[in-house]
Design an enzyme around this catalytic site. Structure first.
Site, PDB file in Angstrom:
ATOM      1  N   LYS A   1     -88.063 -25.028  12.364  1.00 16.92           N
ATOM      2  CA  LYS A   1     -88.308 -26.380  13.224  1.00 16.92           C
ATOM      3  C   LYS A   1     -89.829 -26.419  13.726  1.00 16.92           C
ATOM      4  O   LYS A   1     -90.363 -25.163  14.105  1.00 16.92           O
ATOM      5  CB  LYS A   1     -87.362 -26.469  14.548  1.00 16.92           C
ATOM      6  CG  LYS A   1     -85.969 -26.525  14.276  1.00 16.92           C
ATOM      7  CD  LYS A   1     -85.389 -26.392  15.423  1.00 16.92           C
ATOM      8  CE  LYS A   1     -85.527 -24.902  16.129  1.00 16.92           C
ATOM      9  NZ  LYS A   1     -84.455 -24.749  17.348  1.00 16.92           N
TER      10      LYS A   1
ATOM     11  N   THR B   1     -88.848 -32.502  26.943  1.00 19.71           N
ATOM     12  CA  THR B   1     -88.239 -31.826  25.598  1.00 19.71           C
ATOM     13  C   THR B   1     -87.491 -30.392  26.024  1.00 19.71           C
ATOM     14  O   THR B   1     -87.241 -29.609  25.167  1.00 19.71           O
ATOM     15  CB  THR B   1     -89.519 -31.583  25.049  1.00 19.71           C
ATOM     16  OG1 THR B   1     -90.240 -30.684  25.589  1.00 19.71           O
ATOM     17  CG2 THR B   1     -90.290 -32.485  24.293  1.00 19.71           C
TER      18      THR B   1
ATOM     19  N   GLY C   1     -84.860 -28.237  25.863  1.00 17.74           N
ATOM     20  CA  GLY C   1     -83.336 -28.024  25.081  1.00 17.74           C
ATOM     21  C   GLY C   1     -83.376 -29.089  23.749  1.00 17.74           C
ATOM     22  O   GLY C   1     -82.423 -29.286  23.516  1.00 17.74           O
ATOM     23  N   THR C   2     -84.584 -29.355  23.363  1.00 19.35           N
ATOM     24  CA  THR C   2     -84.463 -29.946  21.990  1.00 19.35           C
ATOM     25  C   THR C   2     -83.825 -29.342  20.880  1.00 19.35           C
ATOM     26  O   THR C   2     -83.027 -29.744  20.218  1.00 19.35           O
ATOM     27  CB  THR C   2     -86.189 -30.286  21.638  1.00 19.35           C
ATOM     28  OG1 THR C   2     -86.912 -29.229  21.965  1.00 19.35           O
ATOM     29  CG2 THR C   2     -86.628 -31.580  22.343  1.00 19.35           C
ATOM     30  N   GLY C   3     -84.403 -27.940  20.673  1.00 21.95           N
ATOM     31  CA  GLY C   3     -83.631 -27.302  19.809  1.00 21.95           C
ATOM     32  C   GLY C   3     -82.062 -27.091  19.773  1.00 21.95           C
ATOM     33  O   GLY C   3     -81.449 -27.151  18.886  1.00 21.95           O
ATOM     34  N   CYS C   4     -81.764 -26.757  21.148  1.00 22.26           N
ATOM     35  CA  CYS C   4     -80.319 -26.792  21.247  1.00 22.26           C
ATOM     36  C   CYS C   4     -79.601 -28.064  21.064  1.00 22.26           C
ATOM     37  O   CYS C   4     -78.582 -27.725  20.423  1.00 22.26           O
ATOM     38  CB  CYS C   4     -80.144 -26.353  23.001  1.00 22.26           C
ATOM     39  SG  CYS C   4     -81.460 -25.025  23.595  1.00 22.26           S
TER      40      CYS C   4
HETATM   41  N1  LIG Z   1     -92.472 -34.521  21.329  1.00 25.08           N
HETATM   42  C1  LIG Z   1     -91.400 -34.483  20.309  1.00 25.08           C
HETATM   43  N2  LIG Z   1     -91.332 -35.657  19.636  1.00 25.08           N
HETATM   44  C2  LIG Z   1     -90.345 -35.624  18.626  1.00 25.08           C
HETATM   45  N3  LIG Z   1     -89.653 -34.649  18.056  1.00 25.08           N
HETATM   46  C3  LIG Z   1     -89.738 -33.390  18.783  1.00 25.08           C
HETATM   47  C4  LIG Z   1     -90.583 -33.171  19.902  1.00 25.08           C
HETATM   48  N4  LIG Z   1     -90.725 -32.020  20.274  1.00 25.08           N
HETATM   49  C5  LIG Z   1     -89.870 -31.317  19.411  1.00 25.08           C
HETATM   50  N5  LIG Z   1     -89.218 -32.047  18.558  1.00 25.08           N
HETATM   51  C6  LIG Z   1     -88.152 -31.953  17.755  1.00 25.08           C
HETATM   52  O1  LIG Z   1     -87.093 -31.116  18.320  1.00 25.08           O
HETATM   53  C7  LIG Z   1     -86.670 -30.180  17.232  1.00 25.08           C
HETATM   54  C8  LIG Z   1     -86.741 -28.736  18.079  1.00 25.08           C
HETATM   55  O2  LIG Z   1     -88.016 -28.707  18.644  1.00 25.08           O
HETATM   56  P1  LIG Z   1     -88.912 -27.321  18.459  1.00 25.08           P
HETATM   57  O3  LIG Z   1     -89.721 -27.359  19.436  1.00 25.08           O
HETATM   58  O4  LIG Z   1     -89.418 -27.161  17.044  1.00 25.08           O
HETATM   59  O5  LIG Z   1     -87.767 -26.112  18.701  1.00 25.08           O
HETATM   60  P2  LIG Z   1     -87.045 -25.437  20.079  1.00 25.08           P
HETATM   61  O6  LIG Z   1     -86.865 -26.643  20.860  1.00 25.08           O
HETATM   62  O7  LIG Z   1     -86.103 -24.834  19.502  1.00 25.08           O
HETATM   63  O8  LIG Z   1     -88.375 -24.788  20.678  1.00 25.08           O
HETATM   64  C9  LIG Z   1     -87.413 -30.463  16.120  1.00 25.08           C
HETATM   65  O9  LIG Z   1     -86.716 -31.035  14.986  1.00 25.08           O
HETATM   66  C10 LIG Z   1     -88.545 -30.982  16.385  1.00 25.08           C
HETATM   67  O10 LIG Z   1     -89.156 -31.598  15.232  1.00 25.08           O
HETATM   68  C1  LIG Z   2     -79.424 -21.332  28.325  1.00 23.85           C
HETATM   69  C2  LIG Z   2     -80.731 -21.866  27.549  1.00 23.85           C
HETATM   70  N1  LIG Z   2     -80.652 -21.711  26.191  1.00 23.85           N
HETATM   71  C3  LIG Z   2     -81.767 -22.317  25.791  1.00 23.85           C
HETATM   72  C4  LIG Z   2     -82.942 -22.727  26.298  1.00 23.85           C
HETATM   73  C5  LIG Z   2     -84.236 -22.885  25.526  1.00 23.85           C
HETATM   74  O1  LIG Z   2     -84.427 -24.438  25.454  1.00 23.85           O
HETATM   75  P1  LIG Z   2     -86.060 -24.683  26.001  1.00 23.85           P
HETATM   76  O2  LIG Z   2     -86.748 -24.079  24.688  1.00 23.85           O
HETATM   77  O3  LIG Z   2     -86.218 -26.157  25.932  1.00 23.85           O
HETATM   78  O4  LIG Z   2     -86.468 -23.994  27.166  1.00 23.85           O
HETATM   79  C6  LIG Z   2     -82.789 -22.610  27.543  1.00 23.85           C
HETATM   80  N2  LIG Z   2     -84.204 -22.777  28.468  1.00 23.85           N
HETATM   81  N3  LIG Z   2     -81.901 -22.088  28.355  1.00 23.85           N
END
Ligand SMILES: Nc1ncnc2c1ncn2[C@@H]1O[C@H](COP(=O)(O)OP(=O)(O)O)[C@@H](O)[C@H]1O
Ligand SMILES: Cc1ncc(COP(=O)(O)O)c(N)n1
Length: 234
Positions: A141, A173, A175-178
């Site tokens: 990602k 944003t 927990g976007t990845g979660c």
């Molecule tokens: N500001 C944003 N606008 C659109 N998509 C986003 C944005 N931030 C993150 N994403 C999308 O959310 C997902 C997870 O983002 P990322 O930051 O790479 O991982 P994580 O949330 O695990 O740190 C990916 O599909 C990324 O493209």
């Molecule tokens: C329990 C738990 N799992 C995952 C994340 C990561 O999410 P983020 O990267 O948005 O802080 C978090 N903050 N808390």
């Protein structure tokens, strides 16, 4: 259904405390839901330490036909560690071989392969290296790379596909990845291919970011209740 791997005291600003679930209690939770209700997919997130990783691996190993999305959560946005550094080897060694797909963000992919990632070419190379470590498929990602266009790279069965979309200008944003990993697991549970599950999950995630309620002084939560009809297929 959820088995709680750790309690966190957190808000939109940061993570202020963590209490890990005792491994045998985690095992009991997993058995409670699987023995009674069953599941059509697994998704794991924050795991804390190697003991809990071992428990999850032991408990889901018998369900080899059930899709498993492994989100290798390591560090929260605010910088708090959500996985002990010495548990990364266990994650690679015992959980990754069970996963249908592993979904590292850029820092997690860097930690898995021990090399910096600065652009899309590096993401593809990193994805290949994660596959070489034993993953069936990987979604690297790209949200942590700078730029107005965000790219996620899927590598499955030796085939690479880049998914791109404009960055949404927002600080909400959390927990976007979660959210993405859970949505992929949901679509896999419904029988979709991994490629289509990723595309649908990205569309859902985008709608959930766009309609985020705007809570808190930091990175606020998404709108997980966004109506499915609002989601254009990605
Ligand atoms: N500001 C944003 N606008 C659109 N998509 C986003 C944005 N931030 C993150 N994403 C999308 O959310 C997902 C997870 O983002 P990322 O930051 O790479 O991982 P994580 O949330 O695990 O740190 C990916 O599909 C990324 O493209
Ligand atoms: C329990 C738990 N799992 C995952 C994340 C990561 O999410 P983020 O990267 O948005 O802080 C978090 N903050 N808390």
């Amino acid at each position: 259904m959820t088995a709680i791997t750790a309690l966190t005291a957190q808000n939109t600003v940061g993570v202020f405390g963590v209490v890990e679930t005792p491994p045998e209690f985690l095992r009991t939770q997993i058995r409670c839901v699987l023995d009674d209700i069953g599941t059509d997919a697994f998704k794991s997130g924050m795991l804390g330490g190697a003991d809990n990783i071992a428990v999850v691996a032991e408990e889901i190993a018998a369900y080899r036909t059930v899709p498993f999305v492994l989100d290798p959560v390591m560090i929260a946005k605010g910088g708090a560690a959500l996985l002990h550094d010495n548990a990364v080897d266990a994650l690679i060694g015992v959980l990754m071989p069970l996963a249908t797909v592993i979904t590292p963000n850029i820092p997690e992919a860097e930690r898995l392969i021990g090399r910096r990632i600065v652009d899309e070419r590096d993401m593809v190379e990193a994805g290949r290296q994660v596959c070489a470590l034993g993953a069936s498929a990987v979604l690297v990602k790209g949200g942590h790379l700078p730029g107005t266009i965000l790219t996620d790279v899927l590598i499955a069965d030796g085939v690479e596909e880049a998914f791109t979309a404009p960055r949404i200008e927002t600080r909400h944003t959390h927990g976007t990845g979660c959210t993405l990993a859970s949505a992929i697991a949901t679509r896999l549970a419904q029988g979709r291919s991994l490629r289509d599950a990723v595309a649908d999950a990205r569309a859902y995630l985008r709608a959930a970011i766009e309609s985020a309620p705007g809570y808190g002084a930091g990175a606020g939560p998404l709108n997980h209740g966004v109506a499915i009809t609002e989601i254009a297929r990605g």
